[in-house]
Design an enzyme around this catalytic site. Structure first.
Site, PDB file in Angstrom:
ATOM      1  N   HIS A  24       0.834  -1.201   0.000  1.00 49.50           N
ATOM      2  CA  HIS A  24       0.000   0.000   0.000  1.00 49.50           C
ATOM      3  C   HIS A  24       0.870   1.253   0.000  1.00 49.50           C
ATOM      4  CE1 HIS A  24      -3.250   2.790   1.522  1.00 49.50           C
ATOM      5  NE2 HIS A  24      -3.900   2.114   0.581  1.00 49.50           N
ATOM      6  N   CYS A  25       1.981   1.196   0.709  1.00 44.80           N
ATOM      7  CA  CYS A  25       2.867   2.358   0.797  1.00 44.80           C
ATOM      8  C   CYS A  25       3.453   2.761  -0.550  1.00 44.80           C
ATOM      9  CB  CYS A  25       4.021   2.070   1.748  1.00 44.80           C
ATOM     10  SG  CYS A  25       3.573   1.760   3.465  1.00 44.80           S
TER      11      CYS A  25
END
Length: 341
Positions: free
Chosen positions: A332-333
Site C-alpha cells: 500500500h505504501c
C-alpha cells in the site's frame, strides 16, 4: 495547470471504487536500499504481476538502469514512465486523486521527509509529475500531509493517528488544527482518532499499516499473534478506539479483526513494522503482504471473507520492509490508485 476549489466540493473515491490505473515506482537508488536493489525489486515485480491481470499498472522509473531493469522484470505487464523521485513511497508523495466541482483534481500536499528523517530530492515533485502524466489539474495545500497518514471511506469519514498528524515534526498541529485542515481538503465530516501505530514504523504511525476501511461503516484491523506479539497492547487499543467510534453517517463502526503477523525482525535483527493491513485494494484483487509467519494462512482466509468479490493474493514483502534506514513499508505504501472518471 491548477484549479481553485470552494468548500464542500471535494470527493475522494474509496479505494474499492473502480480504478483507471494503479501507480507505483521501481527501486532505483542503491543508497536507499542498503546497496541491494534486487530484493525490493523482486517484491515490486511480484505485486505488479498480481495486479496486472485485472488492472492497468503504471510504473515510474528513475534513470536508464532502472528503466532497463524494470522492462526486463515486468515485460508487458505494466506501462513504464521516466520520472524523478527520491524513493518509491508514492502513497505518501504522490497525488491524492479526487473529484472536484469541475472534474478530476489531484490534491497535492507538502512533504518533509516523514518529519525530517528521509529528505530525498524528487519526493516533493513526483506527485506533480504523476498528475501531469494523467492530465489531471492540481490543487496544492500549504502543509505536510502524507497519503498513508489518512484512510477514507468515501462518505466523509477519515481514520488517522495522533502519533502522525499531531507530531511536532510535521506541522505542529493541535487536534482542532488537524481536523480543520482535513475538513477543508477532503470535505471530511468525521475524523476518527487512533493513538499510535506499530513499533518501529519510520512514518511515526501511519494508519494504513494498522486499520483500513473496506466498505462504508466497516473497518478491518488486527489481533495480536500471541502473547509475545510486540504490538499486542497497541493492536487491542486500536480495536477499542474503532469499536467506540461512529462514522459520518452516524453508524457505529463494524470492526473486523484478522490475525496480525506478530514479531517479525529484519536482516539487522531489528523489529520490523510488518502488517497484513498494508494491502492494496484493486479491480478484482487485493494484494496482501505476508512474512511467512504462523498466522499467515489464517490472516489471508480472514481477508478473503472480508473481500468476497475479489481474489485475495498474499505476496512476500520482506524486501520492502528492508532494514536499518532502508524500506519500512509494503504494497500500500508504494502505490496510488487513479480512480475511474
Amino acid at each position: 495547470m491548477t484549479v481553485s476549489l470552494t468548500e464542500q466540493t471535494i470527493a475522494v473515491p474509496p479505494e474499492w471504487a473502480p480504478q483507471k490505473a494503479i501507480w507505483t515506482a521501481w527501486p532505483a537508488d542503491p543508497a536507499e536500499w542498503n546497496d541491494d536493489l534486487a530484493t525490493p525489486r523482486r517484491d515490486v515485480a511480484a505485486m505488479v504481476r498480481a495486479l496486472a491481470g485485472t488492472n492497468t499498472v503504471r510504473v515510474l522509473v528513475n534513470g536508464t538502469e532502472a528503466e532497463a531493469s524494470a522492462r526486463a522484470a515486468l515485460g508487458d505487464s505494466a506501462g513504464i514512465l521516466q520520472a524523478a523521485y527520491g524513493d518509491i513511497w508514492l502513497r505518501d508523495t504522490g497525488p491524492i486523486f479526487a473529484h472536484g466541482p469541475n472534474g478530476p483534481v489531484a490534491l497535492r500536499f507538502k512533504t518533509n521527509g516523514w518529519g525530517g528523517k528521509f529528505d530525498l530530492a524528487g519526493d516533493d515533485t513526483v506527485g506533480d509529475e504523476i498528475a501531469l502524466a494523467t492530465g489531471t489539474p492540481t490543487k496544492s495545500f500549504d502543509y505536510v500531509l502524507e497519503g498513508g497518514a489518512i484512510e477514507q471511506d468515501g462518505e466523509g469519514t477519515i481514520l488517522t493517528t495522533r502519533q502522525t498528524l499531531l507530531n511536532e515534526n510535521r506541522n505542529g498541529w493541535s487536534k482542532p488544527d488537524a481536523e480543520a485542515a482535513l475538513r477543508t481538503a477532503f470535505d471530511a465530516k468525521t475524523i476518527v482518532w487512533i493513538d499510535e501505530g506499530l513499533a518501529g514504523d519510520h512514518t511515526d504511525g501511519h494508519v494504513d499499516n494498522i486499520a483500513r476501511f473496506f466498505a462504508p461503516g466497516r473497518v478491518v484491523c488486527q489481533t495480536p499473534a500471541g502473547p509475545d506479539d510486540p504490538n499486542g497492547s497497541v493492536l487491542d487499543a486500536i480495536a477499542s478506539s474503532l469499536e467506540a467510534a461512529t462514522d459520518a453517517k452516524g453508524r457505529k463502526l463494524d470492526v473486523i479483526r484478522v490475525p496480525g503477523p506478530g514479531r517479525v525482525v529484519n536482516a539487522h535483527g531489528e523489529l520490523a513494522p510488518a502488517s497484513h493491513m498494508n494491502f492494496v485494494i484493486a479491480n478484482g484483487v487485493v494484494v496482501v503482504p505476508v512474512y511467512g509467519t504462523a498466522t499467515q494462512s489464517a490472516a489471508l482466509d480472514a481477508l478473503q471473507a472480508v473481500f468476497p468479490d475479489r481474489k485475495v493474493i498474499g505476496l512476500p514483502s520482506h524486501g520492502l520492509l528492508g532494514a536499518g534506514i532502508a524500506g519500512g513499508g509494503s504494497f500500500h505504501c508504494i502505490t496510488r490508485e487513479e480512480p475511474a472518471r
